[in-house]
Design an enzyme around this catalytic site. Structure first.
Site, short mmCIF file in Angstrom:
data_model
loop_
_atom_site.label_atom_id
_atom_site.label_comp_id
_atom_site.label_asym_id
_atom_site.label_seq_id
_atom_site.Cartn_x
_atom_site.Cartn_y
_atom_site.Cartn_z
N GLU A 131 0.83 -1.20 0.00
CA GLU A 131 0.00 0.00 0.00
C GLU A 131 0.87 1.25 0.00
OE1 GLU A 131 -4.08 -1.66 2.01
OE2 GLU A 131 -2.49 -1.10 3.38
N CYS B 94 1.28 -2.80 15.63
CA CYS B 94 1.30 -2.48 14.19
C CYS B 94 0.60 -3.56 13.37
CB CYS B 94 2.75 -2.33 13.73
SG CYS B 94 2.91 -2.11 11.96
N CYS C 51 6.14 -5.71 15.78
CA CYS C 51 5.73 -4.72 16.78
C CYS C 51 4.26 -4.97 17.09
CB CYS C 51 5.96 -3.31 16.25
SG CYS C 51 7.67 -3.08 15.72
N CYS D 68 3.49 8.42 1.48
CA CYS D 68 4.03 7.41 2.39
C CYS D 68 4.21 6.12 1.60
CB CYS D 68 3.03 7.22 3.53
SG CYS D 68 3.50 5.94 4.69
N CYS E 27 -1.22 5.55 10.00
CA CYS E 27 0.01 4.85 10.42
C CYS E 27 -0.31 3.51 11.02
CB CYS E 27 0.73 5.61 11.53
SG CYS E 27 1.41 7.14 11.03
N CYS F 149 6.45 -7.54 6.96
CA CYS F 149 7.59 -7.09 7.77
C CYS F 149 8.09 -8.27 8.59
CB CYS F 149 7.14 -5.96 8.69
SG CYS F 149 8.51 -5.12 9.52
N1 SAH Z 1 8.93 -0.04 9.91
C1 SAH Z 1 9.25 1.31 10.09
C2 SAH Z 1 8.39 2.25 9.26
C3 SAH Z 1 6.91 1.97 9.16
S1 SAH Z 1 5.84 2.34 10.47
C4 SAH Z 1 9.17 1.68 11.54
O1 SAH Z 1 8.66 0.89 12.32
O2 SAH Z 1 9.64 2.77 11.89
C5 SAH Z 1 5.64 4.11 10.58
C6 SAH Z 1 5.30 4.55 12.02
O3 SAH Z 1 3.95 4.20 12.39
C7 SAH Z 1 6.23 3.89 13.03
O4 SAH Z 1 6.65 4.80 13.99
C8 SAH Z 1 5.29 2.87 13.62
O5 SAH Z 1 5.76 2.47 14.87
C9 SAH Z 1 3.99 3.61 13.67
N2 SAH Z 1 2.82 2.73 13.87
C10 SAH Z 1 2.71 1.42 13.58
N3 SAH Z 1 1.49 0.97 13.91
C11 SAH Z 1 0.80 2.02 14.40
C12 SAH Z 1 -0.54 2.18 14.88
N4 SAH Z 1 -1.40 1.17 14.90
N5 SAH Z 1 -0.91 3.41 15.30
C13 SAH Z 1 -0.05 4.43 15.25
N6 SAH Z 1 1.21 4.34 14.79
C14 SAH Z 1 1.64 3.14 14.38
FE1 SF4 Z 2 7.48 -3.54 10.92
FE2 SF4 Z 2 5.28 -2.30 11.82
FE3 SF4 Z 2 7.34 -2.69 13.47
FE4 SF4 Z 2 7.55 -0.87 11.48
S1 SF4 Z 2 6.15 -0.78 13.23
S2 SF4 Z 2 9.09 -2.42 12.07
S3 SF4 Z 2 6.32 -1.92 9.90
S4 SF4 Z 2 6.10 -4.30 12.51
#
Ligand code: SAH
Ligand code: SF4
Length: 397
Positions: A120, A147, A144, A133, A373, A140
């Site tokens: 996406e 996420c 996390c 973005c 995000c 991935c």
């Molecule tokens: N993988 C990279 C970039 C993608 S995520 C990283 O983790 O930095 C972009 C941002 O969105 C990151 O700071 C991530 O932690 C945040 N993010 C992920 N899931 C989210 C959610 N459900 N609500 C708000 N922010 C989120």
């Molecule tokens: Fe991967 Fe989501 Fe963690 Fe970013 S926040 S490293 S996309 S699992």
């Protein structure tokens, strides 16, 4: 209408059927090749070595400045040379499968890449600017816990062409390629790029670097390195290279102020903990007040949002030129967390602000189309696997 004249509409979803020619067997896709790689490819295809550099310059401009996809339109090249190019090469982008437009104007593209995988890409229009973005991986490897992308297993890394291709297809959709003869338009619809889509960009370093170098090239898309932000969960060994080989701005998904909490939220912390990460950031080669590091901090109710957390945070980052981006948690089906209350987020922001750091609260955009995000996940994968199922599979409950 927004400032840029992009119509904001109620949520719409349409399936685009833009026919894109798939490269025929043996034709090399020029999109995503560095200048050097393109030169080599042209020589292999029969371009005299002496001319190759100039030909790269010409073709490069057609592809990345004018957005041309057809060799026949490259009118400053001889006809038979254009025919040779068409025989040996293609100019191929990933395909937009569907496009959703949020009530706030945010556009989410579902993009299909070779092998039928999907990622996406999200366009966020703002006053006088716009941010794209982009994704760097399908899924991935990291997990996390807040996420949505993290619930999808890594399928594969994107190629440089698929990464820069996301910028190009968004420009196609927004009609942003320059028109020959038209006055240069300084207000850009896509003025900023954030590598904050699906995937961990520092686990696909070379392709991300090549794609960003193409996007920054002055003879093409020509985005300043200061308008590109790469977000990492904290892949410490690759952090210095980001400054040295790409030169873009850095954002770090920090999200917690103790190792115990960060281990749970951002499991890569078990490999490189808070102290190791902060040491790497202190040494970030380009670090200065004008190029501060963005600390992303997702606000999770009763998990990481206390006053004590805010105080610990400013203590930890003391001495690092930084900005703290507070992200209200964006929910997704089955998510194990809740968003902190607005009051809590503001109190937290206030403590950080009083300690001398900018602490903007990121307004969630495109939530109605799951484009905010951390809500991204391929439609093909969506609802297919829950985290519990993945944990059961990997034995990592
Ligand atoms: N993988 C990279 C970039 C993608 S995520 C990283 O983790 O930095 C972009 C941002 O969105 C990151 O700071 C991530 O932690 C945040 N993010 C992920 N899931 C989210 C959610 N459900 N609500 C708000 N922010 C989120
Ligand atoms: Fe991967 Fe989501 Fe963690 Fe970013 S926040 S490293 S996309 S699992």
């Amino acid at each position: 209408m927004t400032a840029q004249g992009i119509p904001t509409a109620p949520i719409t979803q349409d399936v685009l059927t833009i026919p894109r020619k798939l490269p025929e067997e043996g034709r090399v896709n020029l999109v995503g090749l560095t200048r050097d790689a393109m030169r080599d490819a042209l020589i292999v295809a029969g371009t005299p070595e002496k001319q190759a550099k100039m030909r790269v310059g010409q073709i490069w401009q057609w592809i990345y400045h004018w957005g041309v996809r057809d060799f026949a339109a490259m009118t400053n090249l001889a006809k038979d040379y254009r025919a040779l190019l068409a025989e040996k090469f293609s100019i191929t982008l990933p395909e937009i499968v569907s496009r959703q437009i949020s009530a706030d104007g945010t556009r989410k593209y579902l993009v299909r890449i070779a092998g039928g995988h999907e990622v996406e890409t999200v366009y966020i229009p703002e006053e006088g600017r716009g941010t794209l973005c982009i994704s760097s991986q399908v899924g991935c490897t990291l997990t996390c816990t807040f996420c949505h992308t993290g619930t999808q297993k890594l399928v594969r890394n994107l190629t440089a062409g698929e990464i820069v291709g996301q910028i190009m297809l968004a420009r196609d959709d927004l009609g942003e390629w320059p028109q020959p003869g038209a006055p240069k338009d300084e207000t850009r619809l896509i003025s900023n790029i954030v590598l904050m889509g699906m995937g961990e960009p520092l686990y696909n370093f070379d392709a991300v670097r090549d794609a960003m170098r193409i996007a920054m090239d002055n003879e093409g898309i020509s985005l300043s390195r200061r308008r590109i932000t790469l977000s990492t969960s904290g892949v410490v060994p690759e952090i210095a290279r980001t400054a040295e080989e790409i030169g873009c701005l850095l954002a770090v998904s920090f999200h917690a102020t103790t190792d115990a909490v960060r281990d749970k939220l951002v499991p890569i912390n078990k490999k490189w903990n808070i102290e190791t990460l902060l040491n790497a950031l202190r040494e970030y080669p380009r670090l200065s007040n004008s190029e501060r590091i963005t600390f992303e901090y997702v606000m999770l109710k009763d998990v990481n949002d206390s006053d004590a957390d805010a105080r610990r945070l400013v203590k930890l980052i003391a001495g690092i030129p930084a900005k703290i981006n507070l992200i209200p948690f964006n929910e997704w089906p089955g998510a194990p967390y809740q968003r902190s209350s607005w009051e809590r987020i503001e109190t937290f922001a206030d403590i950080v602000h009083k300690a001398g750091y900018a602490s903007p609260i990121r307004t969630p955009r495109g939530e109605d189309i799951m484009a905010a995000c951390g809500q991204l996940k391929s439609a093909t994968e969506r609802a297919r696997k829950s985290r519990a199922e993945i944990a059961a599979e990997t034995g990592a409950a």
